[in-house]
Motif scaffolding. Structure first.
Motif, PDB file in Angstrom:
ATOM      1  N   GLY A  76      -2.008 -29.732 -16.635  1.00  0.00           N
ATOM      2  CA  GLY A  76      -0.590 -29.663 -16.286  1.00  0.00           C
ATOM      3  C   GLY A  76      -0.403 -29.827 -14.793  1.00  0.00           C
ATOM      4  N   LEU A  77       0.538 -29.087 -14.231  1.00  0.00           N
ATOM      5  CA  LEU A  77       0.859 -29.137 -12.809  1.00  0.00           C
ATOM      6  C   LEU A  77       0.311 -27.900 -12.114  1.00  0.00           C
ATOM      7  N   LYS A  78      -0.142 -28.084 -10.896  1.00  0.00           N
ATOM      8  CA  LYS A  78      -0.713 -27.002 -10.105  1.00  0.00           C
ATOM      9  C   LYS A  78       0.000 -26.946  -8.774  1.00  0.00           C
ATOM     10  N   LEU A  79       0.576 -25.776  -8.454  1.00  0.00           N
ATOM     11  CA  LEU A  79       1.294 -25.560  -7.208  1.00  0.00           C
ATOM     12  C   LEU A  79       0.493 -24.626  -6.321  1.00  0.00           C
ATOM     13  N   GLU A  80       0.328 -25.013  -5.068  1.00  0.00           N
ATOM     14  CA  GLU A  80      -0.377 -24.189  -4.100  1.00  0.00           C
ATOM     15  C   GLU A  80       0.596 -23.737  -3.025  1.00  0.00           C
ATOM     16  N   GLY A  81       0.548 -22.432  -2.693  1.00  0.00           N
ATOM     17  CA  GLY A  81       1.463 -21.896  -1.687  1.00  0.00           C
ATOM     18  C   GLY A  81       2.775 -21.452  -2.299  1.00  0.00           C
ATOM     19  N   ASP A  82       3.784 -21.241  -1.456  1.00  0.00           N
ATOM     20  CA  ASP A  82       5.108 -20.802  -1.898  1.00  0.00           C
ATOM     21  C   ASP A  82       5.909 -21.994  -2.412  1.00  0.00           C
ATOM     22  N   SER A  83       6.636 -21.765  -3.508  1.00  0.00           N
ATOM     23  CA  SER A  83       7.454 -22.820  -4.120  1.00  0.00           C
ATOM     24  C   SER A  83       8.847 -22.271  -4.375  1.00  0.00           C
ATOM     25  N   GLU A  84       9.838 -23.105  -4.205  1.00  0.00           N
ATOM     26  CA  GLU A  84      11.243 -22.724  -4.391  1.00  0.00           C
ATOM     27  C   GLU A  84      11.869 -23.638  -5.430  1.00  0.00           C
ATOM     28  N   PHE A  85      12.505 -23.012  -6.439  1.00  0.00           N
ATOM     29  CA  PHE A  85      13.155 -23.752  -7.516  1.00  0.00           C
ATOM     30  C   PHE A  85      14.649 -23.497  -7.428  1.00  0.00           C
ATOM     31  N   LEU A  86      15.410 -24.556  -7.265  1.00  0.00           N
ATOM     32  CA  LEU A  86      16.867 -24.449  -7.153  1.00  0.00           C
ATOM     33  C   LEU A  86      17.565 -24.566  -8.494  1.00  0.00           C
ATOM     34  N   GLN A  87      16.859 -25.004  -9.520  1.00  0.00           N
ATOM     35  CA  GLN A  87      17.416 -25.153 -10.858  1.00  0.00           C
ATOM     36  C   GLN A  87      16.510 -24.398 -11.843  1.00  0.00           C
ATOM     37  N   PRO A  88      16.962 -24.191 -13.084  1.00  0.00           N
ATOM     38  CA  PRO A  88      16.116 -23.478 -14.063  1.00  0.00           C
ATOM     39  C   PRO A  88      14.763 -24.155 -14.255  1.00  0.00           C
ATOM     40  N   LEU A  89      13.746 -23.322 -14.488  1.00  0.00           N
ATOM     41  CA  LEU A  89      12.379 -23.795 -14.691  1.00  0.00           C
ATOM     42  C   LEU A  89      11.999 -23.572 -16.155  1.00  0.00           C
ATOM     43  N   TYR A  90      11.562 -24.611 -16.813  1.00  0.00           N
ATOM     44  CA  TYR A  90      11.129 -24.543 -18.212  1.00  0.00           C
ATOM     45  C   TYR A  90       9.638 -24.838 -18.250  1.00  0.00           C
ATOM     46  N   ALA A  91       8.874 -23.907 -18.779  1.00  0.00           N
ATOM     47  CA  ALA A  91       7.420 -24.065 -18.826  1.00  0.00           C
ATOM     48  C   ALA A  91       6.876 -23.294 -20.014  1.00  0.00           C
ATOM     49  N   LYS A  92       5.784 -23.778 -20.543  1.00  0.00           N
ATOM     50  CA  LYS A  92       5.116 -23.100 -21.649  1.00  0.00           C
ATOM     51  C   LYS A  92       4.261 -21.948 -21.162  1.00  0.00           C
ATOM     52  N   GLU A  93       3.671 -22.089 -20.000  1.00  0.00           N
ATOM     53  CA  GLU A  93       2.795 -21.059 -19.458  1.00  0.00           C
ATOM     54  C   GLU A  93       2.808 -21.138 -17.936  1.00  0.00           C
ATOM     55  N   ILE A  94       2.901 -19.978 -17.275  1.00  0.00           N
ATOM     56  CA  ILE A  94       2.860 -19.875 -15.821  1.00  0.00           C
ATOM     57  C   ILE A  94       1.787 -18.859 -15.472  1.00  0.00           C
ATOM     58  N   GLN A  95       0.814 -19.252 -14.686  1.00  0.00           N
ATOM     59  CA  GLN A  95      -0.260 -18.357 -14.312  1.00  0.00           C
ATOM     60  C   GLN A  95      -0.712 -18.660 -12.886  1.00  0.00           C
ATOM     61  N   SER A  96      -1.291 -17.645 -12.252  1.00  0.00           N
ATOM     62  CA  SER A  96      -1.787 -17.809 -10.895  1.00  0.00           C
ATOM     63  C   SER A  96      -3.262 -18.194 -10.927  1.00  0.00           C
ATOM     64  N   ARG A  97      -3.785 -18.484  -9.751  1.00  0.00           N
ATOM     65  CA  ARG A  97      -5.200 -18.790  -9.663  1.00  0.00           C
ATOM     66  C   ARG A  97      -6.023 -17.542  -9.936  1.00  0.00           C
ATOM     67  N   PRO A  98      -7.232 -17.677 -10.429  1.00  0.00           N
ATOM     68  CA  PRO A  98      -8.072 -16.484 -10.705  1.00  0.00           C
ATOM     69  C   PRO A  98      -8.275 -15.658  -9.445  1.00  0.00           C
ATOM     70  N   GLY A  99      -7.996 -14.374  -9.570  1.00  0.00           N
ATOM     71  CA  GLY A  99      -8.163 -13.468  -8.444  1.00  0.00           C
ATOM     72  C   GLY A  99      -6.953 -13.316  -7.559  1.00  0.00           C
ATOM     73  N   ASN A 100      -5.887 -14.069  -7.792  1.00  0.00           N
ATOM     74  CA  ASN A 100      -4.671 -13.989  -6.979  1.00  0.00           C
ATOM     75  C   ASN A 100      -3.505 -13.482  -7.811  1.00  0.00           C
ATOM     76  N   ALA A 101      -2.582 -12.809  -7.140  1.00  0.00           N
ATOM     77  CA  ALA A 101      -1.406 -12.264  -7.822  1.00  0.00           C
ATOM     78  C   ALA A 101      -0.336 -13.340  -7.967  1.00  0.00           C
ATOM     79  N   LEU A 102       0.573 -13.118  -8.918  1.00  0.00           N
ATOM     80  CA  LEU A 102       1.698 -14.018  -9.166  1.00  0.00           C
ATOM     81  C   LEU A 102       2.980 -13.284  -8.808  1.00  0.00           C
ATOM     82  N   TYR A 103       3.758 -13.829  -7.873  1.00  0.00           N
ATOM     83  CA  TYR A 103       4.974 -13.184  -7.388  1.00  0.00           C
ATOM     84  C   TYR A 103       6.189 -14.027  -7.763  1.00  0.00           C
ATOM     85  N   PHE A 104       7.266 -13.324  -8.157  1.00  0.00           N
ATOM     86  CA  PHE A 104       8.565 -13.941  -8.393  1.00  0.00           C
ATOM     87  C   PHE A 104       9.554 -13.307  -7.416  1.00  0.00           C
TER      88      PHE A 104
END
Length: 257
Positions: A76-104
């Motif tokens: 799929g798609l891989k995002l590194e660093g901070d990301s900003e979404f201005l519209q709704p996000l549709y995804a089947k699965e959202i996960q962080s890299r192993p060993g790192n936290a996931l922040y919203f």
């Protein structure tokens, strides 16, 4: 200057006719200068457009694998660093890299919706600046091993932990009845069961035991205090070796007014 194209036209071969006439073919004068100007302007625009395209590719960090912090992988798609979404996000699965936290993060709230096939909201979680709200048919909290800690639905609220502690200074208030096998205070703290305006009733099918191992026991009421037993007797013991007091009067288990 461009070479002039000429051609010779023999109007007549008869005797006495004029000599051959020469006609000039091409673009001359101001028309030629305008043509050169437009060609030069077009070349400048092409160069500027090419430079801007290269600059955008450089700034956006376009590569074969993706763009900037966005990488295209097999999964799929891989995002590194901070990301900003201005519209709704549709995804089947959202996960962080192993060993790192996931922040919203959001300036207002974060809303998570679970939809069915007809895009109808089944479950909704809203985290806002003032409250955290969850909408659904049932809410459950479990341990890693799968043991139920807390469950709530329209019919009941279940606490599956071995111990429920209330740390508030005023305790807890139950508008209706409560069912539990054991009610006790923390060590060296007093336990108080109180009903300011109504009655306090303690019932059990096999008996009610009140024990104060390191202190006194007090029962206070405004008008009348009753200790009743329907089929047995009421006993008050000082210790195991003392003589008990019994009464044959049929009563309820323990009732205070």
């Amino acid at each position: 200057m461009m070479p002039q194209e000429q051609y010779t036209h023999h109007r007549s071969t008869m005797p006495g006719s004029e000599g051959p006439q020469v006609y000039k073919v091409g673009i001359y004068g101001w028309r030629k200068r305008c043509l050169y100007f437009f060609v030069l302007l077009l070349m400048i625009l092409i160069l500027v457009n090419l430079a801007m395209t290269i600059w955008i590719l450089k700034v956006m960090n376009f590569t074969i694998d993706g763009m900037g912090n966005l990488r295209i992988t097999e999964k799929g798609l891989k995002l590194e660093g901070d990301s900003e979404f201005l519209q709704p996000l549709y995804a089947k699965e959202i996960q962080s890299r192993p060993g790192n936290a996931l922040y919203f993060k959001s300036a207002r709230n974060v809303t998570v919706n679970i939809l069915n096939d007809q895009t109808k909201v089944l479950t909704q979680l809203i985290t806002g600046p003032k409250a955290v709200e969850a909408y659904g048919k049932k809410f459950e909290v479990k341990t890693v091993s799968g043991k139920l800690l807390f469950s709530a639905d329209d019919n009941e609220v279940v606490v599956g932990a071995e111990r429920l502690r209330v740390l508030g200074a005023e305790g807890t208030v139950f508008p209706k009845s409560i069912e539990t096998p054991n009610v006790r205070a923390d060590p060296f703290k007093e336990l108080r069961l109180e009903s300011p305006t109504r009655s306090l009733v303690m019932e059990a099918p096999k008996g009610v035991e009140i024990n104060a191992e390191a202190g006194n026991m007090e029962a206070t009421c405004r008008t009348e205090l009753r200790l009743e037993s329907k089929d047995g007797e009421v006993r008050g013991e000082k210790d195991r070796r003392s003589k008990s007091y019994s009464s044959n009067r049929p009563t309820l288990p323990i009732t205070g007014w």
